[in-house]
Design an enzyme around this catalytic site. Structure first.
Site, mmCIF file in Angstrom:
data_model
loop_
_atom_site.group_PDB
_atom_site.id
_atom_site.type_symbol
_atom_site.label_atom_id
_atom_site.label_comp_id
_atom_site.label_asym_id
_atom_site.label_seq_id
_atom_site.Cartn_x
_atom_site.Cartn_y
_atom_site.Cartn_z
ATOM 1 N N GLU A 134 14.229 70.532 24.460
ATOM 2 C CA GLU A 134 14.659 69.141 24.723
ATOM 3 C C GLU A 134 15.825 68.797 24.242
ATOM 4 O O GLU A 134 16.057 67.985 23.253
ATOM 5 C CB GLU A 134 13.637 68.335 23.945
ATOM 6 C CG GLU A 134 12.184 68.462 24.644
ATOM 7 C CD GLU A 134 11.070 67.206 24.156
ATOM 8 O OE1 GLU A 134 11.394 66.914 23.152
ATOM 9 O OE2 GLU A 134 10.157 67.264 24.894
ATOM 10 N N GLU A 144 5.078 71.275 28.508
ATOM 11 C CA GLU A 144 4.401 70.842 27.264
ATOM 12 C C GLU A 144 3.561 69.699 27.988
ATOM 13 O O GLU A 144 4.173 69.011 28.537
ATOM 14 C CB GLU A 144 5.371 70.215 26.149
ATOM 15 C CG GLU A 144 6.184 71.296 25.508
ATOM 16 C CD GLU A 144 6.813 70.725 24.284
ATOM 17 O OE1 GLU A 144 6.584 69.601 23.798
ATOM 18 O OE2 GLU A 144 7.932 71.475 23.800
HETATM 19 C C1 GLA Z 1 8.105 67.373 22.116
HETATM 20 C C2 GLA Z 1 8.659 68.847 21.278
HETATM 21 C C3 GLA Z 1 7.398 69.354 20.822
HETATM 22 C C4 GLA Z 1 6.524 68.384 20.196
HETATM 23 C C5 GLA Z 1 6.204 67.440 21.045
HETATM 24 C C6 GLA Z 1 5.078 66.462 20.343
HETATM 25 O O1 GLA Z 1 7.812 67.559 23.306
HETATM 26 O O2 GLA Z 1 9.309 69.646 22.224
HETATM 27 O O3 GLA Z 1 7.978 70.402 20.045
HETATM 28 O O4 GLA Z 1 7.333 67.781 18.984
HETATM 29 O O5 GLA Z 1 7.043 66.694 21.442
HETATM 30 O O6 GLA Z 1 4.566 65.355 21.239
#
Ligand code: GLA
Length: 699
Positions: free
Chosen positions: A174, A323
């Site tokens: 991210e 994710e």
């Molecule tokens: C983001 C991060 C993860 C985690 C999630 C929690 O997407 O990439 O590592 O922290 O949020 O929702």
């Protein structure tokens, strides 16, 4: 429920089933539909891994993403690498038939690194240095950080680049935080020099004679992120985007040099997040992926679906959900859980929009750390939480549907154009604080998707010839090349619809000297005379506001209470064949009875400008008109409201995924009999409960 699924769920819940295969398995190609979880083996003793992997296997999980925050475990001290544990974890997952995606750990540098190389820490916009203890505290432009993260990525690639269980790589995690230190500022100034060549050119293109902004030395140019010269603001975001691209390339180069081409490289993006230009960053990747979180509330199939389509548009092919939330997150004001059945519906919604993988974050919470309350698939005791059975159901369904969905992708007749330059430009000067460019996109997207059942979201620079209809809701910044692309599309018979604020600015975020829509005004045969920010909705009337309703035994004409909110553009026609479709009603005097939407036929194509921010009912009628003039039919035909259909097409036929987002069951009659992939048999009608899913195939 079929018997295989029942067995799987029973196994998962009882933990006593012995169907799991823990022998060495030789990998074949990964499945066409991947169910995954973020797994952090570094947080657990190796003796625990098999129990977790066993539970994953029983749930039908076929992929784990590992490593993306494990730098301190991979390189416990400077230059001393330890990857044996990770090798063991990949091998252990493989024993359970589970593939691995390795995340490079650069989003979480270890404490020794920060201590030894403090210059790698980012500087916040207020001048303070970030510190160790969270993540993403690094400076993405810092040469030392790049050297260290490249070294780490290279070690990983050398070790796992030929591992048959490793199917891909995620770079970092991210991308988001940037740095405002002096060295980065100097890099930005060099970037400007490369782009503008001379200060005279930069000064002219940014109109720096305004407020004495004129620069006589490159080192005078500041960084501004909110209220600077619009040319400076846009340049900074382009520099940020290019710097993320080179940051990423720094790692992809060493991975590509040491790995097999079958291993993809991706990074996990964040939907509508606009911290960098995702088209710029995607171009060096093999696969686009994103982290799909609802946060608070329930799934909004439109805004979320449009984010899937946006991600699919980065590389114009299927993508991954790297994710997603197992029920709930921990970072909202109220971290409510999705309803029972909604997680499964959300996964199929993603697959319908072109995802080939859905991966849950995360498998199990770290016992300590910042995210203890986040949703997981097993609890702190290592046994399944209630949602596990729903995910296990998905695992069984993915296995069933994979053969039908293999090789299929989303094919749309309609495209919506989206550009970061335009979103940034509008957001820096909204002029009406309520004017949100993403909401504007979604206001067009919603009826267009409902009525055509498939929409692409793409950059204005791509070839558009495959589309019957192209809609550009807020293309505020339009480069000359993009304008040429749009004009060629219309001249070749395409139907182009422009939304508000189109082409007000050129590629430097400078006002066009032609009135809106700038270089498109001549082909439109019309233009914007003036824009008005609105405090209250104002009436509009015309082509999309007339209705009729049966009253007694007569049908009477009605007028809907059609409105434009937040914004209104007074249009004029400049050419005799440009027609007025819509007018503003009585409002501020200036707008009264003036054109609000105009259209012109151009050969077999057409160009339309809509200067109103339409209410949903009127927008639906406008969308119907756009689709009618473009001869776009719904992919599956008429469906009950609230039933979403997602068509995917492949060489062997079409697959339709249907999801019921209504609060009540719905019965659907299909235009032709189709194979029911999840339940078997051939169906012509089916009834879906709330959050019910059906996967139908014409093969
Ligand atoms: C983001 C991060 C993860 C985690 C999630 C929690 O997407 O990439 O590592 O922290 O949020 O929702």
């Amino acid at each position: 429920m079929n018997s295989r699924l029942a067995t799987l769920i029973l196994c998962a819940v009882s933990l006593t089933c012995s169907t799991a295969n823990t022998q060495a398995v030789t990998p074949s190609a990964p499945p066409a539909l991947v169910l995954g979880a973020a797994w952090y083996p570094e947080q657990w003793p190796e003796s625990r891994w098999d129990a977790d992997l066993d539970l994953m296997q029983k749930a039908g999980i076929t992929m784990v993403r590992v490593g993306e925050f494990a730098w301190s475990r991979m390189e416990p001290s400077d230059g001393h690498y330890d990857l044996d544990w990770l090798d063991n974890a990949v091998t252990a997952a493989g024993r359970h038939g589970i593939y691995t995606v390795i995340g490079t750990p650069s989003a979480a540098p270890p404490a020794w690194l920060t201590q030894k190389y403090p210059e790698t820490l980012r500087t916040l916009e207020d001048g303070r240095k970030d510190q160790h203890g969270n993540r993403q505290q690094f400076n993405w432009a810092n040469p030392k950080y790049r050297q260290l993260s490249r070294g780490m990525a290279e070690q990983l690639a050398k070790r796992f680049g030929h591992n048959p269980w490793v199917i891909g790589w995620q770079i970092d995690n991210e991308y988001a935080n940037v740095s405002f230190d002096d060295a980065t500022k100097a890099q930005f100034q060099d970037w400007l020099k490369a782009r503008y060549s001379t200060l005279d050119n930069l000064n002219a293109r940014w109109t720096t004679s305004y407020w004495s902004e004129t620069y006589s030395n490159w080192n005078q140019v500041p960084i501004e992120t909110k209220y600077g010269n619009p040319g400076l603001l846009l340049s900074w975001m382009r520099f940020v985007s290019d710097t993320w691209r080179s940051y990423q390339k720094n790692q992809t180069e060493v991975i590509r040099a040491n790995s097999e081409p079958r291993q993809f490289i991706t990074t996990n993006m964040m939907g509508w997040f606009d911290g960098y230009d995702h088209y710029t960053v995607s171009q060096d990747l093999d696969l686009a992926s994103w982290d799909d979180y609802v946060g608070q509330g329930q799934l909004d199939p439109y805004r979320n679906g449009a984010a899937h389509d946006l991600t699919r548009g980065f590389l114009r092919k299927n993508f991954w959900v790297m994710e997603t939330q197992p029920g709930f997150v921990n970072w909202q004001k109220i971290n409510n859980s999705l309803d029972k059945g909604e997680v499964r519906a959300m996964a199929w919604h993603a697959i319908g929009h072109g995802a080939d993988a859905v991966s849950y974050w995360q498998w199990r919470s770290a016992l300590n750390g910042q995210e203890q309350y986040h949703g997981t698939l097993v609890g702190p005791d290592g046994t399944p939480v209630p949602l596990y059975t729903e995910v296990a159901q998905l695992g069984a369904e993915f296995a069933k549907a994979a053969p039908a969905l293999a090789g299929t992708s989303v094919k749309s007749d309609v495209a919506i154009l989206h550009s970061y330059d335009s979103r940034w430009a509008i957001n820096w000067q909204r002029h009406n604080t309520n004017y949100d460019p993403v909401s504007e996109i979604v206001s067009y997207y919603k009826p267009l998707r409902d009525l055509s059942q498939s929409v692409d979201i793409v950059s204005p620079s791509v070839s558009l010839t495959q589309y019957k209809l192209v809609v550009a809701p807020g293309l505020n910044v339009l480069s000359d090349a993009e304008a040429k692309n749009l004009i060629a599309y219309v001249e070749q018979g395409g139907n182009l619809v422009l939304g508000q604020r189109t082409a007000m600015k050129d590629a430097d975020n400078t006002l066009q000297t032609q009135r809106q829509p700038g270089p498109l005004a001549s082909i439109l045969g019309g233009r914007v005379e003036q824009y008005y920010a609105l405090t209250d909705p104002i009436p509009v009337y015309g082509a999309w506001t007339e209705g009729s309703k049966p009253t007694g035994n007569k049908t009477v004409a009605t007028k809907t209470a059609a409105t434009s909110s937040d914004w209104a553009e007074l249009l004029s026609t400049q050419s005799p064949d440009t027609k007025v479709l819509l007018r503003f009603g009585k409002s501020n005097g200036w707008l009264d009875d003036q054109p609000a939407a105009i259209t012109r036929k151009v050969g077999k194509g057409s160009i339309t400008y809509i200067g109103a921010y339409l209410d949903p009912t009127t927008m639906t009628k406008a969308a119907k008109w756009m689709l009618d003039i473009s001869h776009v039919q719904p992919k599956l035909g008429k469906l009950p409201e609230g039933i979403d259909v997602y068509p995917r097409e492949g060489p062997n036929g079409k697959v339709y995924i249907l999801v019921n987002f209504n609060k009540s069951p719905q019965t659907i009659t299909l235009p032709t009999p189709m194979q029911d992939i999840l339940n078997g048999g051939t169906k012509t009608t089916l009834t879906l409960p709330t959050y019910g899913v059906s996967v139908l195939s014409t093969q």
